[in-house]
Write a protein that holds these residues in place. Structure first.
Motif, mmCIF file in Angstrom:
data_model
loop_
_atom_site.group_PDB
_atom_site.id
_atom_site.type_symbol
_atom_site.label_atom_id
_atom_site.label_comp_id
_atom_site.label_asym_id
_atom_site.label_seq_id
_atom_site.Cartn_x
_atom_site.Cartn_y
_atom_site.Cartn_z
ATOM 1 N N GLY A 225 0.806 -1.216 0.000
ATOM 2 C CA GLY A 225 0.000 0.000 0.000
ATOM 3 C C GLY A 225 0.837 1.263 0.000
ATOM 4 N N LEU A 226 2.071 1.179 0.492
ATOM 5 C CA LEU A 226 2.942 2.362 0.509
ATOM 6 C C LEU A 226 3.193 2.908 -0.885
ATOM 7 N N SER A 227 3.225 2.018 -1.868
ATOM 8 C CA SER A 227 3.512 2.468 -3.242
ATOM 9 C C SER A 227 2.343 3.203 -3.873
ATOM 10 N N SER A 228 1.162 3.155 -3.256
ATOM 11 C CA SER A 228 -0.016 3.795 -3.849
ATOM 12 C C SER A 228 -0.368 5.112 -3.173
ATOM 13 N N LEU A 229 0.506 5.598 -2.282
ATOM 14 C CA LEU A 229 0.235 6.882 -1.622
ATOM 15 C C LEU A 229 0.244 8.012 -2.639
ATOM 16 N N THR A 230 -0.720 8.905 -2.527
ATOM 17 C CA THR A 230 -0.810 10.047 -3.431
ATOM 18 C C THR A 230 -0.964 11.338 -2.620
ATOM 19 N N GLY A 231 -0.754 12.457 -3.267
ATOM 20 C CA GLY A 231 -0.893 13.754 -2.616
ATOM 21 C C GLY A 231 -0.441 14.845 -3.558
ATOM 22 N N PRO A 232 -0.455 16.107 -3.088
ATOM 23 C CA PRO A 232 0.018 17.226 -3.917
ATOM 24 C C PRO A 232 1.457 17.005 -4.384
ATOM 25 N N MET A 233 1.776 17.487 -5.557
ATOM 26 C CA MET A 233 3.087 17.245 -6.156
ATOM 27 C C MET A 233 4.238 17.734 -5.278
ATOM 28 N N ASP A 234 4.050 18.892 -4.610
ATOM 29 C CA ASP A 234 5.155 19.428 -3.817
ATOM 30 C C ASP A 234 5.285 18.746 -2.447
ATOM 31 N N SER A 235 4.332 17.856 -2.116
ATOM 32 C CA SER A 235 4.380 17.194 -0.803
ATOM 33 C C SER A 235 4.440 15.681 -0.886
ATOM 34 N N ILE A 236 4.403 15.114 -2.085
ATOM 35 C CA ILE A 236 4.249 13.672 -2.206
ATOM 36 C C ILE A 236 5.420 12.897 -1.577
ATOM 37 N N LEU A 237 6.641 13.427 -1.716
ATOM 38 C CA LEU A 237 7.782 12.724 -1.113
ATOM 39 C C LEU A 237 7.689 12.715 0.416
ATOM 40 N N GLY A 238 7.290 13.842 0.993
ATOM 41 C CA GLY A 238 7.114 13.909 2.442
ATOM 42 C C GLY A 238 5.997 12.985 2.916
ATOM 43 N N ILE A 239 4.906 12.911 2.138
ATOM 44 C CA ILE A 239 3.798 12.011 2.499
ATOM 45 C C ILE A 239 4.253 10.557 2.444
ATOM 46 N N GLN A 240 5.022 10.211 1.425
ATOM 47 C CA GLN A 240 5.521 8.830 1.324
ATOM 48 C C GLN A 240 6.451 8.495 2.495
ATOM 49 N N MET A 241 7.323 9.439 2.861
ATOM 50 C CA MET A 241 8.206 9.211 4.012
ATOM 51 C C MET A 241 7.395 9.066 5.296
ATOM 52 N N ALA A 242 6.348 9.871 5.445
ATOM 53 C CA ALA A 242 5.480 9.755 6.622
ATOM 54 C C ALA A 242 4.807 8.378 6.635
ATOM 55 N N GLY A 243 4.429 7.887 5.461
ATOM 56 C CA GLY A 243 3.843 6.554 5.376
ATOM 57 C C GLY A 243 4.817 5.478 5.818
ATOM 58 N N TYR A 244 6.087 5.616 5.430
ATOM 59 C CA TYR A 244 7.101 4.643 5.865
ATOM 60 C C TYR A 244 7.266 4.667 7.389
ATOM 61 N N VAL A 245 7.230 5.878 7.966
ATOM 62 C CA VAL A 245 7.340 5.980 9.424
ATOM 63 C C VAL A 245 6.160 5.286 10.101
#
Length: 273
Positions: A225-245
């Motif tokens: 499910g981590l690979s399917s995280l989505t969000g605004p373009m300028d925040s997507i990397l931070g959202i993915q890192m938050a998902g890993y945490v």
């Protein structure tokens, strides 16, 4: 004396270096989870304000169904492996029967078979059973290989328990199931804890098998499910890192509360094997 101090200094220095190398990726993960795209580019190695806590809310909103899937898969895998390991380990430790050594060697051979060799046969089996895209397939597949190691550890631990305890219970009229659940199991909590932790890691971190037997979101575990995280373009990397945490928190809590029991179980069971 000086040599002893130098040895301790080298020991502590190497330990500190290994600790730093281990924790550094977690440090980068944590500070990156609160950054937007611009902050990541300009301040990659250091924390920077403001910390975007909203990334965790966005990630949790998308991940919670997959987190529940992983919790269910992990608990079922632990339960099934413990049932197999306790019953088979008890039989190998307590009873003498024809072909016991050969049967135990066959069970142990499963530990040596690389998991990738079983992917296609297991996939065809689960497809025939109609279990693809189900939560059952997620834990029944890894259960076979994991059970063989559990049998080895639990059998070794059971053999270290004085046989006079079980013989005395049998003389008093206790059946085998009662001896197993009321005498052997309470004495075996360290090795049970070790097997549980090992299979918790297997169930939570298994990536290849869920990828083979799952498509869509119906039974997807959090690691997919981590690979399917989505969000605004300028925040997507931070959202993915938050998902890993967020996906790491259950394992960190598991190790925080089970490290002592895990080490005790491994040293009391595996070493004697």
């Amino acid at each position: 004396m000086k040599g002893s101090r130098a040895g301790r200094g080298i020991h502590y220095g190497c330990t500190a270096l290994l600790l730093a190398l281990t924790l550094f990726p977690f440090y980068l993960l944590l500070i990156s989870s609160g950054k937007d795209k611009g902050q990541l580019i300009r301040h990659f190695w250091t924390p920077v304000a403001p910390f975007h806590w909203e990334h965790y809310g966005i990630a949790l909103k998308q991940l919670w169904p997959f987190l529940l899937h992983s919790v269910w898969i992990t608990l079922c895998l632990i339960l099934c492996v413990l049932i197999n390991g306790l019953t088979a380990g008890y039989a190998f430790a307590r009873f003498q029967f024809a072909g016991k050594g050969l049967l135990f060697a066959v069970v142990m051979s499963l530990v040596l078979i690389p998991g990738f060799l079983l992917l296609i046969p297991q996939f065809m089996l689960f497809r025939s059973l109609g279990l693809l895209n189900t939560l059952s397939a997620q834990f029944l597949g890894p259960m076979a290989g994991a059970s063989s190691l559990a049998v080895l550890l639990i059998r070794t631990f059971f053999e270290g328990i004085p046989r006079s305890l079980t013989d005395a219970a049998a003389v008093e009229g206790a059946g085998e199931l009662r001896i197993l659940t009321q005498i052997m199991l309470p004495l075996s909590l360290p090795v049970v804890a070790a097997v549980s932790v090992m299979n918790a890691l297997l169930g939570w971190n298994n990536y290849v098998w869920p990828l083979v037997v799952t498509s869509g979101d119906r039974a997807k575990p959090v690691i997919l499910g981590l690979s399917s995280l989505t969000g605004p373009m300028d925040s997507i990397l931070g959202i993915q890192m938050a998902g890993y945490v967020l996906a790491s928190v259950p394992l960190l809590l598991l190790f925080l509360f089970s490290t002592k029991a895990f080490v005790h179980g491994m040293t009391s069971g595996a070493v004697k094997a």
